[in-house]
Design an enzyme around this catalytic site. Structure first.
Site, PDB file in Angstrom:
ATOM      1  N   VAL A 292       0.842  -1.200   0.000  1.00 47.94           N
ATOM      2  CA  VAL A 292       0.000   0.000   0.000  1.00 47.94           C
ATOM      3  C   VAL A 292       0.877   1.250   0.000  1.00 47.94           C
ATOM      4  O   VAL A 292       0.658   2.203  -0.770  1.00 47.94           O
ATOM      5  CB  VAL A 292      -0.939   0.010   1.230  1.00 47.94           C
ATOM      6  CG1 VAL A 292      -1.715   1.328   1.301  1.00 47.94           C
ATOM      7  CG2 VAL A 292      -1.901  -1.170   1.179  1.00 47.94           C
TER       8      VAL A 292
ATOM      9  N   GLN B 261       2.412   1.864  -3.369  1.00 48.46           N
ATOM     10  CA  GLN B 261       1.425   2.365  -4.310  1.00 48.46           C
ATOM     11  C   GLN B 261       1.096   3.839  -4.041  1.00 48.46           C
ATOM     12  O   GLN B 261       0.895   4.624  -4.970  1.00 48.46           O
ATOM     13  CB  GLN B 261       0.143   1.528  -4.214  1.00 48.46           C
ATOM     14  CG  GLN B 261      -1.032   2.043  -5.037  1.00 48.46           C
ATOM     15  CD  GLN B 261      -0.756   2.095  -6.523  1.00 48.46           C
ATOM     16  OE1 GLN B 261       0.104   1.381  -7.039  1.00 48.46           O
ATOM     17  NE2 GLN B 261      -1.481   2.953  -7.238  1.00 48.46           N
ATOM     18  N   GLU B 262       1.085   4.213  -2.777  1.00 48.68           N
ATOM     19  CA  GLU B 262       0.755   5.589  -2.424  1.00 48.68           C
ATOM     20  C   GLU B 262       1.874   6.568  -2.761  1.00 48.68           C
ATOM     21  O   GLU B 262       1.616   7.659  -3.282  1.00 48.68           O
ATOM     22  CB  GLU B 262       0.436   5.674  -0.922  1.00 48.68           C
ATOM     23  CG  GLU B 262      -0.868   5.025  -0.507  1.00 48.68           C
ATOM     24  CD  GLU B 262      -2.091   5.777  -0.997  1.00 48.68           C
ATOM     25  OE1 GLU B 262      -1.966   6.937  -1.400  1.00 48.68           O
ATOM     26  OE2 GLU B 262      -3.190   5.184  -0.971  1.00 48.68           O
ATOM     27  N   SER B 263       3.121   6.197  -2.458  1.00 49.01           N
ATOM     28  CA  SER B 263       4.191   7.208  -2.529  1.00 49.01           C
ATOM     29  C   SER B 263       5.496   6.731  -3.137  1.00 49.01           C
ATOM     30  O   SER B 263       6.436   7.513  -3.241  1.00 49.01           O
ATOM     31  CB  SER B 263       4.489   7.719  -1.121  1.00 49.01           C
ATOM     32  OG  SER B 263       5.037   6.665  -0.324  1.00 49.01           O
TER      33      SER B 263
ATOM     34  N   TYR C 271      -5.997   0.743  -8.509  1.00 48.03           N
ATOM     35  CA  TYR C 271      -5.237   0.896  -7.266  1.00 48.03           C
ATOM     36  C   TYR C 271      -5.033  -0.460  -6.586  1.00 48.03           C
ATOM     37  O   TYR C 271      -3.909  -0.835  -6.212  1.00 48.03           O
ATOM     38  CB  TYR C 271      -6.019   1.852  -6.369  1.00 48.03           C
ATOM     39  CG  TYR C 271      -5.517   2.086  -4.968  1.00 48.03           C
ATOM     40  CD1 TYR C 271      -4.491   2.979  -4.708  1.00 48.03           C
ATOM     41  CD2 TYR C 271      -6.130   1.459  -3.880  1.00 48.03           C
ATOM     42  CE1 TYR C 271      -4.070   3.243  -3.406  1.00 48.03           C
ATOM     43  CE2 TYR C 271      -5.721   1.713  -2.579  1.00 48.03           C
ATOM     44  CZ  TYR C 271      -4.688   2.606  -2.348  1.00 48.03           C
ATOM     45  OH  TYR C 271      -4.276   2.858  -1.070  1.00 48.03           O
TER      46      TYR C 271
END
Length: 459
Positions: free
Chosen positions: A310, A313-315, A440
């Site tokens: 996660v 994927q976010e940053s 996502y």
């Protein structure tokens, strides 16, 4: 017992998760097996030969999994038997089967002329095709003629070795090096690391391993499509009939599709640049944050590897990341979420991870109506991405459509509908870019799969 009646019984039992032994205890005349099938029922044990790899069978955090393993486990429940797995070396599989040490082989096999003399085979349950594997930088191998003069590295006794032998008999000047009991995954790794130049793998094996070794390239097929099958001892017709009936039934009731989706969903998605960066950053950036990730994941009962997926994927593990919407930091926390979770600095890695994981846990708790933990987490992640209200709106669309609103496969269809006025005009939260949470989660599951594989390699 008539097939139609038996099928109805099986669908009811498997859909409710009731163990098959209970079914046979209540209806003893449903099924009267003999021979090996009778032995399985009497001993209440099904012994299956498998190989230990990502496509067939492996252990992750104490849980056994794998595409073939999940099918075999469902088959053992179908027979009302305890499952026992044997993982001998590749060249010992058929001798052990013939000696009666196991009831069947489920190891990603295809039928070859030499194997037909060793066992009987089930109907196919998965179509595959043998593919040539080379390094990504190797542009000299584009067709079969380009293999002449090259050394092809293979494990002896495999369908790949048999196919190359056929081509040699047809006059192709192909050179091979054969290994004893060398896993195909290991040969693919050697190609990716440029230790060897060429190997062969079935398409499902190649596509899955492309995630783990992005420097490999699937060049071209060298065989017509074939089917993956299970093997039983020669003459075991009743057991074979039950295997084939089982495959037919799980296709009818959707069990096969759910198992297939678990392992091969979006397996063809491959972004070389992204995956190379991901593998590199697991080594260079992740170590700085691993301890805090482990700590926060443990606090809420999450798999820390999922939180890593996660976070990437976010940053992309960039603590100063900022999106066009204004969310910031490793976990791309909004101002409102930062306030809710009690942090002051979204750019501080520890605070960002603490807030992000804590907020994900809150979302997870709000989906208490979803009993399956894996499904529930996907709904929580979708909410993290697009908002809890939009996810609930999509669930209502599922219900209106007659889809299972507690299954992520249904939500993958419903969420994108929130872009369309004829759907969002009747929702509480209105328009949403519903394709985004679908993409996502696909990416997160891809990263998670790679991290799991790396954990397995480290033992």
């Amino acid at each position: 017992m008539k097939k139609k009646t038996f099928t109805r019984c099986f669908l009811i039992i498997l859909s409710t998760g009731v163990f098959f032994a209970a079914f046979f205890a209540v209806v003893p005349d449903c099924f009267r097996p003999s021979g090996t099938l009778r032995d399985i029922r009497q001993q209440q044990k099904l012994r299956v030969i498998m190989t230990n790899n990502a496509n067939v069978y492996y252990s992750y955090r104490g849980e056994y999994m794998g595409f073939e393993y999940d099918l075999v486990r469902a088959f053992s429940e179908y027979l009302g038997a305890e499952l026992e797995i044997l993982t001998p070396e590749w060249d010992a599989m058929f001798p052990l089967l013939d000696a009666g040490e196991a009831h069947l082989i489920a190891a990603g096999l295809t039928v070859t002329p030499s194997r037909e003399a060793l066992a009987n085979f089930s109907d196919g349950h998965l179509e595959v095709q043998q593919q040539v594997i080379v390094h990504k930088s190797n542009n000299t191998v584009q067709g079969l003629a380009d293999l002449e003069g090259k050394t092809i590295h293979l494990s002896a006794g495999t369908s790949y070795a048999e196919r190359i032998s056929e081509l040699q008999k047809d006059g192709r000047a192909l050179q091979t090096i054969l290994y004893i009991n060398m896993p195909t995954e290991e040969l693919i790794r050697k190609v990716a690391d440029q230790e060897i130049e060429v190997t062969i793998a079935d398409s499902n094996v190649a596509l899955l391993n492309q995630r783990y070794y992005p420097d490999m390239r699937i060049a071209f097929p060298i065989e017509e499509p074939q089917n993956v099958v299970w093997a039983v001892r020669t003459g075991e017709t009743e057991l074979l009939e039950q295997v084939n009936t089982f495959f037919e039934l799980i296709r009818e009731n959707g069990v096969y599709s759910r198992i297939y989706e678990r392992y091969y969903r979006d397996v063809s998605i491959f972004d070389y640049v992204d995956l190379k960066k991901f593998h590199k950053r697991l080594k260079t950036r992740l170590p700085k944050y691993k301890d805090i990730i482990r700590k926060e994941a443990k606090k809420y009962g999450f798999d820390w590897r999922m939180i890593v997926a996660v976070l990437y994927q976010e940053s992309h593990f960039n603590p100063r990341a900022r999106s066009h919407t204004g969310v910031r930091g490793l976990m791309q926390v909004t101002k409102a979420t930062a306030h809710e979770m009690g942090i002051r600095n979204r750019l501080d890695p520890s605070q960002s991870i603490r807030a992000g994981v804590g907020y994900l846990a809150k979302l997870y708790a709000r989906f208490a109506d979803i009993k399956d933990a894996n499904e529930r987490l996907l709904f929580a992640l979708a909410s993290y991405n697009i908002g809890y209200g939009h996810v609930r709106d999509a669930q209502k669309i599922c219900q209106r459509k007659g889809w299972n609103h507690r299954r992520w496969t249904a939500m993958e269809k419903a969420l994108p509908l929130l872009r369309l006025k004829r759907y969002y005009k009747d929702t509480e939260y209105g328009y949403a870019r519903g394709t985004e949470p679908v993409r996502y989660i696909k990416r997160i599951l891809l990263y998670f799969d790679i991290i799991k594989q790396k954990s397995r390699e480290k033992g």
